[in-house]
Design a protein around this motif. Structure first.
Motif, short mmCIF file in Angstrom:
data_model
loop_
_atom_site.label_atom_id
_atom_site.label_comp_id
_atom_site.label_asym_id
_atom_site.label_seq_id
_atom_site.Cartn_x
_atom_site.Cartn_y
_atom_site.Cartn_z
N GLY A 261 -0.03 1.42 6.41
CA GLY A 261 0.09 2.09 5.12
C GLY A 261 -1.19 2.01 4.31
O GLY A 261 -2.26 1.62 4.79
N ALA A 262 -1.07 2.36 3.03
CA ALA A 262 -2.23 2.41 2.14
C ALA A 262 -2.78 1.01 1.88
O ALA A 262 -2.04 0.03 1.86
CB ALA A 262 -1.82 3.07 0.82
N ASP A 263 -4.07 0.93 1.66
CA ASP A 263 -4.71 -0.31 1.25
C ASP A 263 -4.55 -0.44 -0.26
O ASP A 263 -5.27 0.17 -1.04
CB ASP A 263 -6.19 -0.29 1.63
N ASP A 264 -3.53 -1.22 -0.68
CA ASP A 264 -3.22 -1.31 -2.11
C ASP A 264 -3.63 -2.65 -2.72
O ASP A 264 -3.14 -3.04 -3.77
CB ASP A 264 -1.72 -1.06 -2.35
N PHE B 187 3.88 3.76 -3.83
CA PHE B 187 4.59 4.89 -3.24
C PHE B 187 3.62 6.04 -2.99
O PHE B 187 3.56 6.60 -1.89
CB PHE B 187 5.72 5.33 -4.16
N LEU B 188 2.83 6.38 -4.00
CA LEU B 188 1.89 7.48 -3.85
C LEU B 188 0.86 7.18 -2.77
O LEU B 188 0.50 8.05 -1.98
CB LEU B 188 1.19 7.75 -5.19
N GLY B 189 0.40 5.93 -2.72
CA GLY B 189 -0.59 5.57 -1.72
C GLY B 189 -0.06 5.71 -0.31
O GLY B 189 -0.73 6.28 0.57
N ASP B 190 1.16 5.22 -0.05
CA ASP B 190 1.73 5.32 1.29
C ASP B 190 2.05 6.76 1.66
O ASP B 190 1.93 7.17 2.83
CB ASP B 190 2.99 4.45 1.40
N VAL B 191 2.47 7.56 0.68
CA VAL B 191 2.73 8.98 0.95
C VAL B 191 1.45 9.68 1.39
O VAL B 191 1.43 10.45 2.35
CB VAL B 191 3.34 9.67 -0.29
N LEU B 192 0.35 9.39 0.68
CA LEU B 192 -0.93 10.01 1.05
C LEU B 192 -1.34 9.62 2.46
O LEU B 192 -1.79 10.46 3.25
CB LEU B 192 -2.02 9.60 0.05
N VAL B 193 -1.18 8.34 2.79
CA VAL B 193 -1.55 7.88 4.13
C VAL B 193 -0.64 8.51 5.18
O VAL B 193 -1.10 8.94 6.25
CB VAL B 193 -1.50 6.34 4.20
N HIS C 287 11.46 0.70 7.28
CA HIS C 287 11.24 0.44 5.86
C HIS C 287 10.50 1.59 5.19
O HIS C 287 10.02 2.53 5.85
CB HIS C 287 10.50 -0.88 5.66
N GLY C 288 10.40 1.49 3.86
CA GLY C 288 9.73 2.52 3.08
C GLY C 288 8.38 2.07 2.58
O GLY C 288 7.67 1.30 3.23
N VAL C 289 8.05 2.52 1.38
CA VAL C 289 6.70 2.32 0.84
C VAL C 289 6.50 0.89 0.34
O VAL C 289 7.43 0.18 -0.01
CB VAL C 289 6.45 3.29 -0.32
N GLY C 290 5.25 0.50 0.32
CA GLY C 290 4.85 -0.75 -0.32
C GLY C 290 5.21 -2.02 0.42
O GLY C 290 5.08 -3.10 -0.13
N ILE C 291 5.68 -1.94 1.66
CA ILE C 291 6.07 -3.12 2.41
C ILE C 291 4.87 -3.59 3.23
O ILE C 291 4.40 -2.89 4.14
CB ILE C 291 7.26 -2.84 3.34
N ARG C 292 4.35 -4.78 2.90
CA ARG C 292 3.22 -5.35 3.64
C ARG C 292 3.57 -6.71 4.23
O ARG C 292 2.82 -7.23 5.04
CB ARG C 292 2.02 -5.50 2.69
#
Length: 388
Positions: free
Chosen positions: A43-46, A228-234, A9-14
């Motif tokens: 991933g990022a803590d969003d 998206f930006l958060g997961d890219v940074l992580v 999967h890609g970004v933002g999937i929790r």
């Protein structure tokens, strides 16, 4: 080939169960044995990302009010010149002046028209700056339809008021120019009133569209973009940890998969999952991949901005991929701002380009289309074809 296909999967999937359900549906659609690879917990803590987003109006407010930043952004004042903003001698947008002249000339063809539509154009030009919405657009279709409605209104009134000396009789504006008793001519009153009505209709339509745009931007596009930006940074900081998770999931099925050219793995990847897949397939110690399908993904963009390393040199013309990535099909949706093409940046080891496949836009997807791929029949068809 009986080995399963792994889905990253890609970004933002929790939501791991939700992701697994999406993969299960995709598996039924493709007829393939698909295995989900979940890494969203890394991933990022969003959880509190909404605190960084600009505030929006309360839900249920309907169309945005005058002065709303969305409307101001969409309808900035029209420049005085430039493509599509040519002005007539009266100062009207060219599309308005041309359509009024054309319509009135057709309506009074052969009727002895002596003065021409200049007076109509002058009266419309006087009232045009007072419009709130029409004076702020350079949309040719909207301006042309507005002009057509004004010209038709003049012709219709002249036809019904012909006994007052309109074009149908004397060939002058005298009948329509005569005031109804307050000193204001019928023609001027008609045009100004109709222009105000058309401006209100245009404003209502613009507000309705802007309201939907605002809702979509605030509720779907902004959170999706920030995640998206958060997961890219992580991922940039903890790439090895996420790669280890992918290898662990594959090894749980078969430890030999992806370890060498004799047992390559097959991958399907969304969004940042495509970057993960290409990074792993081209690493110094690669995950050998015979077939890769990416959708809504960014490997080409990332490599151009920040060379990925491994076996990939920086871009100086099409980058040749190592034999550890055997085949690549890349899908993109036209309104997905997070999707990029691959065929002009990369070349497979045999010299061919990755296959870029543009998808149709589904109206039900709205403006945030980055998550719409999972349910598109074309995605399932492309995966089944690439993995055959």
């Amino acid at each position: 080939m009986n080995d399963p296909v792994f889905v990253i999967h890609g970004v933002g999937i929790r939501d791991e169960p939700g992701f697994e359900a999406s993969v299960e549906r995709l598996g039924r659609a493709t007829g393939l044995d698909l295995v989900p690879v979940f890494w969203g917990d890394l991933g990022a803590d969003d959880r509190h990302v909404d605190l960084a987003l600009p505030p929006s109006g309360a839900p249920g407010e309907g169309a945005p009010a005058d002065g709303d930043p969305v409307i101001d952004a969409l309808f900035a004042p029209v420049p005085s010149s430039g493509p599509g903003v040519l002005r007539s001698a009266d100062g009207l947008p060219g599309a308005v002046a041309e359509e009024i002249r054309r319509r009135l000339s057709e309506a009074y063809d052969g009727a002895g028209l002596r003065e021409g539509p200049d007076e109509v154009l002058s009266l419309v030009a006087d009232a045009w700056p007072e419009t709130r919405w029409l004076s702020r657009t350079d949309d040719t279709a909207l301006l042309t339809e507005t002009a057509a409605a004004l010209a038709d209104a003049v012709a219709e009134l002249d036809a019904t008021e012909g006994g007052f000396g309109g074009f149908g009789g004397s060939g002058t504006w005298d009948g329509l120019r005569a005031g109804p008793g307050d000193g204001e001519g019928r023609l001027k009153a008609l045009l100004h009133r109709r222009l105000r009505e058309l401006d209100r209709v245009a404003g209502a339509a613009i507000k309705a569209v802007a309201g939907r745009v605002n809702h979509s931007l605030r509720t779907r596009c902004a959170p999706g973009a920030t995640r998206f930006l958060g997961d890219v940074l992580v991922y940039q900081r903890h790439r090895e940890l996420i790669h280890a998770r992918v290898r662990e999931r594959i090894a749980a099925v078969d430890p030999a998969l992806g370890r060498g050219p004799d047992r390559p793995v097959r991958l399907v990847a969304h969004s940042l999952g495509g970057v993960i897949s290409v990074d792993m397939a081209t690493a110094a110690e690669p995950l050998w991949t015979s077939a890769l399908v990416t959708f809504g993904s960014q490997p080409a963009y990332f490599h151009l901005c920040d060379p990925r390393g491994g076996q990939l040199p920086p871009y100086a013309g099409p980058v040749t991929l190592p034999p550890s990535l055997g085949g690549w099909t890349n899908l993109w949706e036209p309104l997905d701002l997070l999707a990029f093409a691959a065929s002009r940046v990369f070349r497979l080891h045999d010299g061919s380009a990755p296959v870029d496949v543009p998808l149709r836009h589904a109206a039900s997807a709205g403006l945030w289309t980055h998550s719409a791929y999972w349910e598109l029949p074309e995605v399932a068809e492309s995966i089944a074809r690439a993995m055959a």
